[in-house]
Structure formats: structure tokens, C-alpha cells
Design an enzyme around this catalytic site. Sequence first.
Site, PDB file in Angstrom:
ATOM      1  N   PRO A  23       0.815  -1.215   0.000  1.00 33.23           N
ATOM      2  CA  PRO A  23       0.000   0.000   0.000  1.00 33.23           C
ATOM      3  C   PRO A  23       0.848   1.264   0.000  1.00 33.23           C
ATOM      4  CG  PRO A  23       0.147  -0.927   2.213  1.00 33.23           C
ATOM      5  CD  PRO A  23       0.831  -1.904   1.296  1.00 33.23           C
ATOM      6  N   GLY A  24       0.384   2.271  -0.713  1.00 33.87           N
ATOM      7  CA  GLY A  24       1.027   3.581  -0.680  1.00 33.87           C
ATOM      8  C   GLY A  24       0.052   4.583  -0.089  1.00 33.87           C
ATOM      9  N   ARG A  25      -0.965   4.906  -0.891  1.00 31.86           N
ATOM     10  CA  ARG A  25      -1.948   5.925  -0.507  1.00 31.86           C
ATOM     11  C   ARG A  25      -2.546   5.689   0.888  1.00 31.86           C
ATOM     12  NH1 ARG A  25      -4.982   8.488  -4.581  1.00 31.86           N
ATOM     13  NH2 ARG A  25      -4.458   6.715  -5.912  1.00 31.86           N
TER      14      ARG A  25
ATOM     15  N   ARG B 267      -3.408  16.778  -8.875  1.00 31.91           N
ATOM     16  CA  ARG B 267      -4.319  15.650  -9.032  1.00 31.91           C
ATOM     17  C   ARG B 267      -5.678  16.043  -9.606  1.00 31.91           C
ATOM     18  NH1 ARG B 267      -6.007  12.779  -5.440  1.00 31.91           N
ATOM     19  NH2 ARG B 267      -5.924  10.798  -6.526  1.00 31.91           N
TER      20      ARG B 267
ATOM     21  N   TYR C 109      -6.566  14.144 -12.863  1.00 34.78           N
ATOM     22  CA  TYR C 109      -7.588  13.086 -12.724  1.00 34.78           C
ATOM     23  C   TYR C 109      -8.954  13.609 -12.303  1.00 34.78           C
ATOM     24  CZ  TYR C 109      -3.082  10.870 -11.408  1.00 34.78           C
ATOM     25  OH  TYR C 109      -1.775  10.470 -11.312  1.00 34.78           O
TER      26      TYR C 109
ATOM     27  N   CYS D 145      -0.314  30.424 -14.308  1.00 34.21           N
ATOM     28  CA  CYS D 145      -0.890  31.023 -15.510  1.00 34.21           C
ATOM     29  C   CYS D 145      -1.441  29.932 -16.395  1.00 34.21           C
ATOM     30  CB  CYS D 145       0.180  31.816 -16.241  1.00 34.21           C
ATOM     31  SG  CYS D 145       0.679  33.227 -15.283  1.00 34.21           S
ATOM     32  N   GLU D 146      -2.545  29.365 -15.969  1.00 36.50           N
ATOM     33  CA  GLU D 146      -3.136  28.244 -16.685  1.00 36.50           C
ATOM     34  C   GLU D 146      -4.531  28.026 -16.127  1.00 36.50           C
ATOM     35  OE1 GLU D 146      -0.528  25.217 -17.646  1.00 36.50           O
ATOM     36  OE2 GLU D 146      -2.045  23.650 -17.694  1.00 36.50           O
TER      37      GLU D 146
ATOM     38  N   TYR E 290       0.711  11.354  -3.077  1.00 32.04           N
ATOM     39  CA  TYR E 290       0.726  11.813  -4.469  1.00 32.04           C
ATOM     40  C   TYR E 290       0.490  13.321  -4.610  1.00 32.04           C
ATOM     41  CZ  TYR E 290       0.391   6.780  -5.118  1.00 32.04           C
ATOM     42  OH  TYR E 290       0.623   5.418  -5.046  1.00 32.04           O
TER      43      TYR E 290
HETATM   44  N1  LLP Z   1       2.604  -1.029  -6.136  1.00 33.69           N
HETATM   45  C1  LLP Z   1       2.750  -0.654  -7.415  1.00 33.69           C
HETATM   46  C2  LLP Z   1       3.501  -1.495  -8.331  1.00 33.69           C
HETATM   47  C3  LLP Z   1       2.206   0.558  -7.854  1.00 33.69           C
HETATM   48  O1  LLP Z   1       2.348   0.908  -9.123  1.00 33.69           O
HETATM   49  C4  LLP Z   1       1.506   1.376  -6.943  1.00 33.69           C
HETATM   50  C5  LLP Z   1       0.928   2.658  -7.374  1.00 33.69           C
HETATM   51  C6  LLP Z   1       1.395   0.954  -5.603  1.00 33.69           C
HETATM   52  C7  LLP Z   1       1.949  -0.269  -5.241  1.00 33.69           C
HETATM   53  C8  LLP Z   1       0.692   1.761  -4.560  1.00 33.69           C
HETATM   54  O2  LLP Z   1      -0.641   1.942  -4.866  1.00 33.69           O
HETATM   55  P1  LLP Z   1      -1.600   2.729  -3.809  1.00 33.69           P
HETATM   56  O3  LLP Z   1      -1.723   1.839  -2.586  1.00 33.69           O
HETATM   57  O4  LLP Z   1      -0.938   3.994  -3.493  1.00 33.69           O
HETATM   58  O5  LLP Z   1      -2.870   2.903  -4.537  1.00 33.69           O
HETATM   59  N2  LLP Z   1      -0.657   9.272  -8.944  1.00 33.69           N
HETATM   60  C9  LLP Z   1      -1.908   8.525  -8.805  1.00 33.69           C
HETATM   61  C10 LLP Z   1      -1.693   7.147  -8.234  1.00 33.69           C
HETATM   62  C11 LLP Z   1      -0.761   6.300  -9.060  1.00 33.69           C
HETATM   63  C12 LLP Z   1      -0.519   4.960  -8.446  1.00 33.69           C
HETATM   64  C13 LLP Z   1       0.632   4.297  -9.119  1.00 33.69           C
HETATM   65  N3  LLP Z   1       1.006   3.052  -8.567  1.00 33.69           N
HETATM   66  C14 LLP Z   1      -2.851   9.357  -7.948  1.00 33.69           C
HETATM   67  O6  LLP Z   1      -2.490  10.437  -7.540  1.00 33.69           O
HETATM   68  O7  LLP Z   1      -3.968   8.935  -7.693  1.00 33.69           O
END
Ligand code: LLP
Length: 433
Positions: A292-294, A331, A335, A362-363, A391
Site C-alpha cells: 500500500p502507498g496511498r 491531481r 484526474y 498562468c493556466e 501523491y
Molecule cells: N505497487 C505498485 C507497483 C504501484 O504501481 C503502486 C501505485 C502501488 C503499489 C501503490 O498503490 P496505492 O496503494 O498507493 O494505490 N498518482 C496517482 C496514483 C498512481 C498509483 C501508481 N502506482 C494518484 O495520484 O492517484
Amino acid sequence: MLLYPHLNVNEKGHLTIGGLDTVALAAEFGTPAYIMDETVIRANCRTYLTAAKAAFGAEALPLYASKALCFAGIYRIVAEEGLGVDCVSGGELYTAAKAGFPAARIYFHGNNKTDADLRQAMDMGVGTIVVDNTDELEALESIAEQLCKTQRILLRITPGIDPHTHRAIQTGNVDSKFGNAIVTGGAMAITKKALACKRLQLCGFHCHIGSQIFDIDPFRDAADIMLRFIADVRRETGFLAEELNLGGGLGVPYTDEDPRMDYASAVTDIAAVAKAAAERAGVPMPRIILEPGRSLVAAAGITLYTVGSVKEIPGFRNYISVDGGMPDNPRYALYQSRYTALIANRASEPADYRATIAGRCCESGDLIGEDMPIQRAVRGDILAVLTTGAYNFAMASNYNRLPRPPIVLVRDGAARVAVRRESFADLLRNDII
Ligand code: LLP
């Protein structure tokens, strides 16, 4: 409660984060600024680690996908909490190394790793490289040969799943720049090739189906497809995968309308679906990794801005302009992501006004959100955008030559700068002529 329990309103009617007054934080650290509640990040790490250990056994290792929020301090926090990390570039690897993150707990991802990246990863002793494609496999084998080293690898597979999320953040489909599709035969072909590599020790497979997913079903489908693939590989080659990395992707609420997830139960549910899928496929349950990231960092962060103007265009709409915008949060522009915003110094007033929050670039597409419910504002007010821990800083740019905001960490009633605000001099740092 404002979306999350660490956000509140104090007796002055000011928004607080981790118990600290955001108006005071804006005065002390300036705006725009990312403020992050470190306790929330640590608690999220513990939730994942505890649930993963309960579900997968003592050696479970959730990975933090550090692309979501990358700075030296986050690697220290994650290392202290006992997680591994997913890195995707030489820059992330370098930052992790400088922060003293244990290299053995790093998984190195990316669809186009350069020879320099691969060499850097091997020199550092990165535990696992997730190989994306055949060209990379060959390059890594020859680098490992030159270094006389063996490298543990996983192969990135595209299971072909639509997780019903925004198209730009779907990465598990067959038509993807990432990985090797099972249906085309590409996945089996690269597996056979990897098994023939003398210096590479194939341990299993990886897939990542998308981001901001609130439903366990796509993970069930992914586990099913991946475990059937593991069974097919065993039948055809005799190789039994010991590890299956199901990627990241669990969602977070950005507004009150978004669902809320219990990540501990999500991990438990994913473990159960993976176990059932392994039984159906007739293979022993591999070690399951989640990355997990987000969901580890998004909720912890808010961005504070100063309001510069409030413009009402009769018959059209109202604009509140702030001193940041797409360079610190691209974002919405990318998106159309929805956020919750409020006027931090009027947080107890009703959000009975509607405004489009505009940045200072300026956009015309430089917006944080359109027609958002918010309190009435005047120049000089502090505007807070919530759920900006993931992000935002990671995707920030210097567009219009705007310096990047600082990251201020809040913990135990105190605030400290983790990443200082860029100066104008920083902007010129690399300009030679
Ligand atoms: N593992 C891989 C291989 C990934 O490509 C990603 C995210 C993650 C884990 C983590 O995913 P998460 O748990 O954060 O959903 N910039 C975009 C999100 C791009 C995600 C890319 N890969 C945004 O702002 O929504």
C-alpha cells in the site's frame, strides 16, 4: 470530525491537526505547506503490519509504496515501524539508502529500469527486483554476471483486471506498459526465460491492479488469476512460486461521500481470498505481499494555503485563489480528483458557500477543485485541503518557477520541519548558464 479523527476544530474555531492549530502552523511555517500527522502514518503502518502478521504469519512484510510520499524521513519512519518499501527509481533508492533503510527490505519496481538503476540496486544489495520485461531480465542477468552476484527477483504479471477506477490509474490491464500478460503467453514465456537465468533467483510473481480501490472483489479476481498462473507454471516447468505480491491500491476517503475502508479487515479478507484461490488452484499458499502507498499516508496530510482573492462572477461561479495550486497538487488537473477543503480560521462556520479553488499558475486548468462547498473567505484567510499526504508532494513540480512547499511533521503536540521549503536560490541550483 472532519473526515478523520486527527482533524478537529478548536475553541477558536480553527482547524487542528494532531491537536495543533493550523492557523498557528501557517503563521509559523508559512504557506503553502504540507502538514502531516506522523502518528497517523505510524498507526497505519502498525495496522497493516499487525493484520499481515495475523493473516500471513510472523514473517509477513507489508511494503510501503514510497512513490506515494518520498522524502528521507518517511523511510526512517517506515523502517522503525518494521515495514519494507517499494522503490521505483534510482532517486527513491538513493533516498532510502541515505536514510539508512535496510536494503534487504526494498523491492525495486519500474517498467523501464536503466542499466544504471539495476547496477545501483545490486550494488546497494536491494533484496528483490521486480523484473518488468524480457529486455530488463537480460540486462539484469548480465549485470549480475559482471558483479558475480545472485539477485532475488519477482516477475511483474498483468492479470488483466479492471478495478473500476479512474482509467489513468489502472495498471493491471492487458493493454499496459507494465508487466507481462498471462492471456498473451508473455507471462509464461518470461517465466521460462527467468528460470534459465543462472544469476537470477526467481521467487515468484507480482501484480498491481490499480489504485483507489474500495472493493475486495478485484483482489479476489487477481488472486484467483495469479494462483491459477502459479499452478500452470508448476505444471509446465516444475517451478513453485514461494511469493505472490498483490500490489497496492486500497482507497482512502477524500470526501464524506467516499467509502471508508477498514485496512485490517481488508488484509484479512485478501488473505482469505488468496488462501481459497490457492486451494482451488491446487498449490500451496505462497507468501503474500501487499504494497500500500496511498492508504498509509494520504489521510495524514493536509495542505495549508493563504487565500489571495475571492472573485464572484455573477451568473457563473466564485473563485477562491490560493498561493499554491497544480505545482503542489496536480491531481485535480490530471484526474479530476475530488477533495474536501475548508477555511481553517473559520472552520466552525457553515460551509454554505460554493467556490472553485484556483491555484496561482498562468493556466486556467490550475484548479484544486470546482464548485466545492466551503466557508465564506476573504484575502488572508487560511485554506486547508484535506487528504493530501499521498501523491501531492511526490508529484509536485516547480511549474511557473514556484518553490516546492515544506513538509512539516506533527507528533505529540509538536511540529518539526521534515523537508524545508525550497528557496529561490534552490530553483537556480542547477542552472549553469
Ligand atoms: N505497487 C505498485 C507497483 C504501484 O504501481 C503502486 C501505485 C502501488 C503499489 C501503490 O498503490 P496505492 O496503494 O498507493 O494505490 N498518482 C496517482 C496514483 C498512481 C498509483 C501508481 N502506482 C494518484 O495520484 O492517484
